[in-house]
Design a protein around this motif. Structure first.
Motif, short mmCIF file in Angstrom:
data_model
loop_
_atom_site.label_atom_id
_atom_site.label_comp_id
_atom_site.label_asym_id
_atom_site.label_seq_id
_atom_site.Cartn_x
_atom_site.Cartn_y
_atom_site.Cartn_z
N ARG A 1 4.95 48.52 57.32
CA ARG A 1 4.85 50.03 57.00
C ARG A 1 5.63 50.56 58.40
NH1 ARG A 1 -0.46 48.96 55.54
NH2 ARG A 1 -1.33 49.17 57.80
N GLY A 2 5.35 49.94 59.56
CA GLY A 2 6.15 50.40 61.02
C GLY A 2 7.56 50.41 60.81
N ALA A 3 8.13 49.12 60.08
CA ALA A 3 9.84 49.16 59.90
C ALA A 3 10.04 50.27 58.89
CB ALA A 3 10.01 47.80 59.43
N ILE A 4 9.33 50.53 57.84
CA ILE A 4 9.76 51.51 56.64
C ILE A 4 9.51 52.97 57.52
CG2 ILE A 4 8.93 52.66 54.51
CD1 ILE A 4 8.18 50.00 53.79
N ALA A 5 8.55 53.37 58.39
CA ALA A 5 8.57 54.46 58.89
C ALA A 5 9.84 54.64 59.96
CB ALA A 5 7.07 54.51 59.78
N GLN A 6 10.15 53.73 60.77
CA GLN A 6 11.60 53.44 61.32
C GLN A 6 12.57 54.00 60.57
OE1 GLN A 6 11.15 53.72 64.72
NE2 GLN A 6 9.37 52.68 65.09
N LEU A 7 12.70 53.48 59.45
CA LEU A 7 14.05 53.68 58.53
C LEU A 7 13.82 54.98 58.03
CD1 LEU A 7 13.92 50.08 56.64
CD2 LEU A 7 15.62 51.08 58.13
N ALA A 8 12.76 55.33 57.92
CA ALA A 8 12.57 57.07 57.29
C ALA A 8 13.40 57.87 58.34
CB ALA A 8 11.30 57.23 57.10
N ARG A 9 13.53 57.70 59.43
CA ARG A 9 14.05 58.56 60.49
C ARG A 9 15.62 58.13 60.76
NH1 ARG A 9 8.99 57.68 62.90
NH2 ARG A 9 9.69 55.97 64.34
N LEU A 10 15.81 57.01 60.16
CA LEU A 10 17.50 56.85 60.33
C LEU A 10 18.45 56.90 59.26
CD1 LEU A 10 16.55 53.40 62.03
CD2 LEU A 10 17.24 55.37 63.31
N ASP A 11 19.57 56.51 59.44
CA ASP A 11 20.65 56.51 58.31
C ASP A 11 20.60 55.27 57.78
OD1 ASP A 11 22.76 57.22 56.69
OD2 ASP A 11 24.10 56.75 58.09
N ASN A 12 19.59 55.15 56.90
CA ASN A 12 19.37 53.82 56.26
C ASN A 12 20.19 53.45 55.12
OD1 ASN A 12 18.04 51.57 55.02
ND2 ASN A 12 16.33 52.35 54.32
N THR A 13 21.07 52.44 55.36
CA THR A 13 22.09 52.07 54.39
C THR A 13 21.31 50.70 53.61
OG1 THR A 13 23.37 50.54 55.97
CG2 THR A 13 24.10 52.96 55.59
N MET A 14 20.20 50.34 53.79
CA MET A 14 19.50 49.32 52.92
C MET A 14 19.41 49.85 51.51
SD MET A 14 16.13 47.31 54.97
CE MET A 14 16.65 46.86 56.58
N THR A 15 19.68 48.75 50.52
CA THR A 15 19.38 48.80 48.97
C THR A 15 18.04 48.88 48.74
OG1 THR A 15 21.59 47.61 48.94
CG2 THR A 15 20.17 47.91 46.94
N ASP A 16 17.11 48.32 49.34
CA ASP A 16 15.78 48.20 49.09
C ASP A 16 14.99 47.98 50.05
OD1 ASP A 16 13.29 47.91 47.71
OD2 ASP A 16 13.74 46.04 46.65
N SER A 17 14.86 49.19 50.78
CA SER A 17 13.79 49.06 52.00
C SER A 17 12.59 48.80 51.86
CB SER A 17 14.24 50.07 53.20
OG SER A 17 14.07 51.24 52.58
N VAL A 18 12.04 49.46 50.74
CA VAL A 18 10.58 49.32 50.35
C VAL A 18 10.22 47.73 50.01
CG1 VAL A 18 8.76 49.98 48.74
CG2 VAL A 18 10.37 51.57 49.77
N GLY A 19 11.24 47.12 49.46
CA GLY A 19 11.02 45.74 49.02
C GLY A 19 11.23 44.67 50.24
N MET A 20 11.80 45.07 51.34
CA MET A 20 12.03 44.22 52.58
C MET A 20 11.24 43.21 53.00
SD MET A 20 12.29 46.55 55.91
CE MET A 20 10.96 47.76 56.18
N LEU A 21 11.54 42.23 53.60
CA LEU A 21 10.48 41.11 54.29
C LEU A 21 10.61 41.31 55.65
CD1 LEU A 21 8.59 38.91 53.83
CD2 LEU A 21 10.52 37.60 53.79
N VAL A 22 9.70 41.72 56.29
CA VAL A 22 9.72 41.64 58.02
C VAL A 22 9.61 40.19 58.84
CG1 VAL A 22 8.83 42.83 59.88
CG2 VAL A 22 8.74 44.01 57.99
#
Length: 187
Positions: free
Chosen positions: A84-105
């Motif tokens: 959740r913390g990583a997803i929150a960080q990504l929400a504030r950035l220019d996120n070029t990941m294809t599937d950030s919700v499905g990512m593995l930390v």
């Protein structure tokens, strides 16, 4: 013939063997079981674990003295709150990941930096690793887990040299960061 999953696992083991040969204390590393690894991934909502990630966790997923000092890592530490913390960080950035919700930390550092694998890459045996940093960047920093793992391996010889210098200066107390090193032969 060795397949890509076996090759990734063998590369991870070679990195660990190199670190051990450099002078790591026996018992300073402990791996997780497949069940623990699957539970760790499931807590993050992930069902596919890349072969290289699985092997890293089999090698140091429970105890990893010397690796990733100051960061949270391992099957007993990283969980859904880190995701959740990583997803929150990504929400504030220019996120070029294809599937950030499905990512593995993989790693969390002080709740503002993360090493992750894009969810779209989880089916690869040795996927790229991304670095996410609060209000700064989200970018691929390594072409593969095996390259990333090799890059974060402790530099045992450098640490042993630092301890030798401490000893020459008269300090026989070993700093906490050195607890993974076999120092019996240092003069």
């Amino acid at each position: 013939m060795i397949n890509s999953e076996q090759a990734a696992a063998a590369t991870v083991r070679a990195t660990v063997e190199r670190v051990i040969a450099a002078g790591v204390k026996p018992g300073s590393m402990a791996g997780a079981s497949d069940e623990q690894i699957e539970d760790w991934a499931a807590r993050q909502g992930v069902t596919v674990i890349p072969a290289a990630v699985r092997e890293v966790m089999r090698m140091i997923g429970i105890k990893r003295l010397g690796w990733l000092r100051g960061s949270s890592f391992g099957v007993e530490v990283i969980d859904e709150s880190d995701k959740r913390g990583a997803i929150a960080q990504l929400a504030r950035l220019d996120n070029t990941m294809t599937d950030s919700v499905g990512m593995l930390v993989l790693v969390e550092h002080q709740a503002y930096q993360y090493y992750v694998i894009d969810g779209a890459d989880l089916s690869q045996p040795d996927p790229p690793v991304w670095f996410v940093s609060e209000d700064e960047i989200a970018e691929k920093i390594s072409p593969s887990v095996t390259a990333w793992f090799d890059g974060i391996a402790p530099d045992v010889e450098r640490d042993r040299e630092r301890l030798r210098l401490y000893r020459k200066m008269g300090s026989w107390i070993s700093p906490g960061w050195a607890e993974y090193i076999d120092i019996d032969d240092l003069v």
